[in-house]
Design a protein around this motif. Structure first.
Motif, PDB file in Angstrom:
ATOM      1  N   LYS A 220      10.531  -1.352  11.996  1.00  0.00           N
ATOM      2  CA  LYS A 220      10.552  -1.805  10.749  1.00  0.00           C
ATOM      3  C   LYS A 220      12.240  -2.018  10.581  1.00  0.00           C
ATOM      4  CE  LYS A 220      10.154   0.080   6.113  1.00  0.00           C
ATOM      5  NZ  LYS A 220       9.715   1.010   5.263  1.00  0.00           N
ATOM      6  N   TYR A 245      11.327  -7.534   5.484  1.00  0.00           N
ATOM      7  CA  TYR A 245      10.021  -6.555   5.342  1.00  0.00           C
ATOM      8  C   TYR A 245       9.579  -5.863   4.282  1.00  0.00           C
ATOM      9  CZ  TYR A 245       6.327  -3.828   7.287  1.00  0.00           C
ATOM     10  OH  TYR A 245       5.048  -3.060   7.251  1.00  0.00           O
ATOM     11  N   SER A 246      10.776  -5.073   3.976  1.00  0.00           N
ATOM     12  CA  SER A 246      10.309  -4.147   2.804  1.00  0.00           C
ATOM     13  C   SER A 246      10.208  -4.734   1.362  1.00  0.00           C
ATOM     14  CB  SER A 246      11.628  -3.098   2.844  1.00  0.00           C
ATOM     15  OG  SER A 246      11.555  -2.292   3.927  1.00  0.00           O
ATOM     16  N   LEU A 249       6.473  -6.195   1.545  1.00  0.00           N
ATOM     17  CA  LEU A 249       5.517  -5.100   1.134  1.00  0.00           C
ATOM     18  C   LEU A 249       5.279  -5.067  -0.205  1.00  0.00           C
ATOM     19  CD1 LEU A 249       6.207  -2.314   3.874  1.00  0.00           C
ATOM     20  CD2 LEU A 249       4.511  -3.970   3.827  1.00  0.00           C
ATOM     21  N   ARG A 252       3.800  -8.362  -1.443  1.00  0.00           N
ATOM     22  CA  ARG A 252       2.175  -8.596  -1.108  1.00  0.00           C
ATOM     23  C   ARG A 252       1.547  -7.426  -1.949  1.00  0.00           C
ATOM     24  NH1 ARG A 252       0.345  -6.194   4.654  1.00  0.00           N
ATOM     25  NH2 ARG A 252       0.937  -4.406   3.498  1.00  0.00           N
ATOM     26  N   GLU A 253       1.898  -6.341  -2.106  1.00  0.00           N
ATOM     27  CA  GLU A 253       1.175  -5.550  -3.217  1.00  0.00           C
ATOM     28  C   GLU A 253       0.867  -6.092  -4.540  1.00  0.00           C
ATOM     29  OE1 GLU A 253      -1.467  -2.567  -3.944  1.00  0.00           O
ATOM     30  OE2 GLU A 253      -0.310  -2.597  -2.041  1.00  0.00           O
TER      31      GLU A 253
END
Length: 545
Positions: A220, A245-246, A249, A252-253
């Motif tokens: 990560k 990436y963070s 996330l 995406r939520e």
């Protein structure tokens, strides 16, 4: 600019993904994400030209250089580390050698008016134009800089490649890729088997020197530090985020929340219309309205909610039996192999309940010290385990030590003793092995599955000293998080070797650094140690430029 157009892959009638379109721009640093089996590695192989799509394709400029590093790769065995790495400039040396041969031929020929002579002149001119257009590079210095950045020492340069493990040989291939300065670098799990300092060096290179990059990784911190874009492969399609990436996330939520809301509203809309149709079917005055609503429902595209990978490791270590005050004591320990000194006069004492990390470049002695503590090798000095210490040990190559001919159930059944044998199926279920999985041969398992199976043995009896040497290699992000939570809750003593910074953060109270034949004790968290050493490492890199 590299373009992926209408990409589709089908296996035995089932679709892996279809109608995939995206563009890779010159400065994009892309994380390719998705659950296991979604098609990430397949997509990367297609972009690399290693695999053909069922439909669609990849368009790139004619002179574009695309370099690909797969998970498992072996270099040639017929040359030294330096010679193998210098093959990155093979195209330059081939041009130079051909020019020299042709010029020597021109010196001996006298048929100045012949067609063949003129063709040689044209070839030399063409080669010269390309060769002298290249920037003036000290190729030996560039090879040396790349190899040292990836953890090799000067004395390693003239050793044969076959003297090195697969992880080190992967670094040689990585060095070759970086030296080619490709337009696009494709990396599939590049941080497996390389130490923290080398990961930091690689990050700096990819961020500051590389052109476009696409990476698949379960590290990560690594993907957060290098990427500015995330492409998620899910349910046969992709979602493209201009975010690391963070941030992805979070986005995406949010996307899934919108999908759920829209899905619920659509289901209510469908139910209302079906109720209307049922109520007024056969009513003459409502015939047109009923028919209209039936046609509308037939054409309605049902909203899909993105799948969530609910398979998860369920891990909690049994309560640790009480040990003595100091489970591990090391006094004036030295180890050498022939003329090579690994470390000398090392001292450490690890108290009951302490969680400590061993860090340092590969080859500096971390795994050697673990073997010394476990009395697996002879050393000068004293290594002593305390009173009532019960050790649970996960070796760096633990997964590869499994018997490929045994089934999953047989592997655990052979290792279990006493009452725990009645709990084997329950324990395996917590590690995502159930039903028909139990009859699978170990030889057909993926790297992640083998790692999980090797970890099952740690739970077969309570221990109070856990020694884990690179336990997260091949584990996905979710499994890493579960393992980390279990280690935080573990009430025994922990010695941990790992190059995964996100995994290490918050896990240790003390750091033992293996460096320059010494073992240095740092009374600080791994977080503070890494932050301080990250600055030092980047400064060291800058001095080399």
């Amino acid at each position: 600019m590299i373009s992926v157009d209408n990409l589709a892959v089908e296996f035995s009638g089932s679709t892996l993904f279809s109608d995939v379109n995206f563009v890779i721009n010159p400065t994009d640093k892309i994380a390719l994400m998705g659950k296991n089996g979604a098609g990430k590695s397949t997509m990367m192989k297609i972009v690399a030209g290693e695999q053909k799509a069922t439909r669609g394709g990849v368009r790139a400029p004619k002179d574009a250089v695309i370099a690909y590093l797969p998970q498992h790769l072996l270099t040639d065995d017929d040359c030294t580390v330096f010679e193998e790495t210098a093959k990155a400039f093979k195209h330059v040396f081939v041009m130079r050698d051909e020019m020299e041969l042709l010029n020597k031929e021109l010196e001996t020929r006298t048929d100045y008016e012949s067609d063949s002579y003129m063709k040689i002149i044209e070839r030399v001119s063409d080669l010269g134009e390309k060769y002298y257009a290249l920037e003036d590079v000290n190729y030996d210095a560039e090879v040396e800089k790349a190899l040292k950045g990836l953890g090799f020492k000067q004395e390693d340069f003239n050793r044969q490649t076959n003297e090195f493990s697969g992880g080190w040989r992967m670094r040689i291939e990585l060095a070759k890729i970086l030296l080619q300065k490709p337009d696009l670098i494709l990396l599939d799990e590049p941080t497996n088997h390389i130490d923290i300092e080398s990961v930091i060096w690689l990050e700096d290179f990819l961020v500051n020197k590389a052109n476009a990059v696409m990476v698949i990784s379960h590290d990560k911190a690594f993907i957060d530090n290098i990427t500015n874009r995330t492409i998620e492969v899910t349910m046969g399609r992709i979602y493209d985020y201009k975010a690391n990436y963070s941030h992805y996330l979070q986005l995406r939520e949010e996307r899934r929340s919108h999908q759920i809301k829209a899905y619920q509203e659509q289901q209510k809309f469908i139910a209302d219309n079906k109720a209307f149709i049922e109520r007024f079917k056969g009513t003459y005055s409502k015939t047109n309205q009923v028919s209209s609503r039936e046609r509308m429902l037939e054409k309605l595209e049902i909203i899909e909610i993105d799948e969530i990978d609910n398979s998860a490791l369920k891990l909690r270590f049994p309560p640790a039996p009480r040990s003595g005050d100091y489970p591990v004591t090391v006094k004036d320990v030295s180890k050498r192999y022939g003329d090579t000194v690994v470390f000398k006069e090392a001292n450490m004492s690890i108290a009951r309940g302490e969680k400590v990390c061993f860090v340092g470049r590969n080859g500096e002695g971390k795994s050697t010290m673990i073997k010394a503590i476990l009395d697996e090798i002879e050393v000068e000095g004293t290594c002593q385990l305390g009173h009532n210490v019960k050790v649970g040990y996960f070796a760096q190559n633990q997964a590869s030590l499994l018997d490929n001919e045994l089934t999953i159930f047989q592997t655990v059944d052979e290792a279990a003793e006493g009452e725990v044998r009645t709990q084997i199926k329950n324990i395996l279920g917590r590690f995502m092995f159930s039903g028909d999985d139990l009859d699978k041969k170990v030889g057909v398992l993926s790297g992640g599955e083998k790692t999980r199976l090797a970890m099952v043995k740690l739970l077969l009896e309570p221990v109070n000293l856990l020694i884990l040497d690179e336990p997260t290699n091949h584990l996905d992000l979710k499994s890493k998080d579960v393992l980390k939570e279990a280690l935080l809750a573990f009430d025994g003593t922990l010695i941990l070797v790992s190059h995964d910074r996100a995994f290490l953060e918050g896990l240790s109270q003390k750091v033992f650094e293996f460096k320059d034949q010494r073992v240095i004790e740092h009374f600080e968290t791994i977080d503070a140690f890494l932050e301080r050493n990250r600055i030092q490492s980047i400064e060291a890199i800058n001095l080399m430029k």
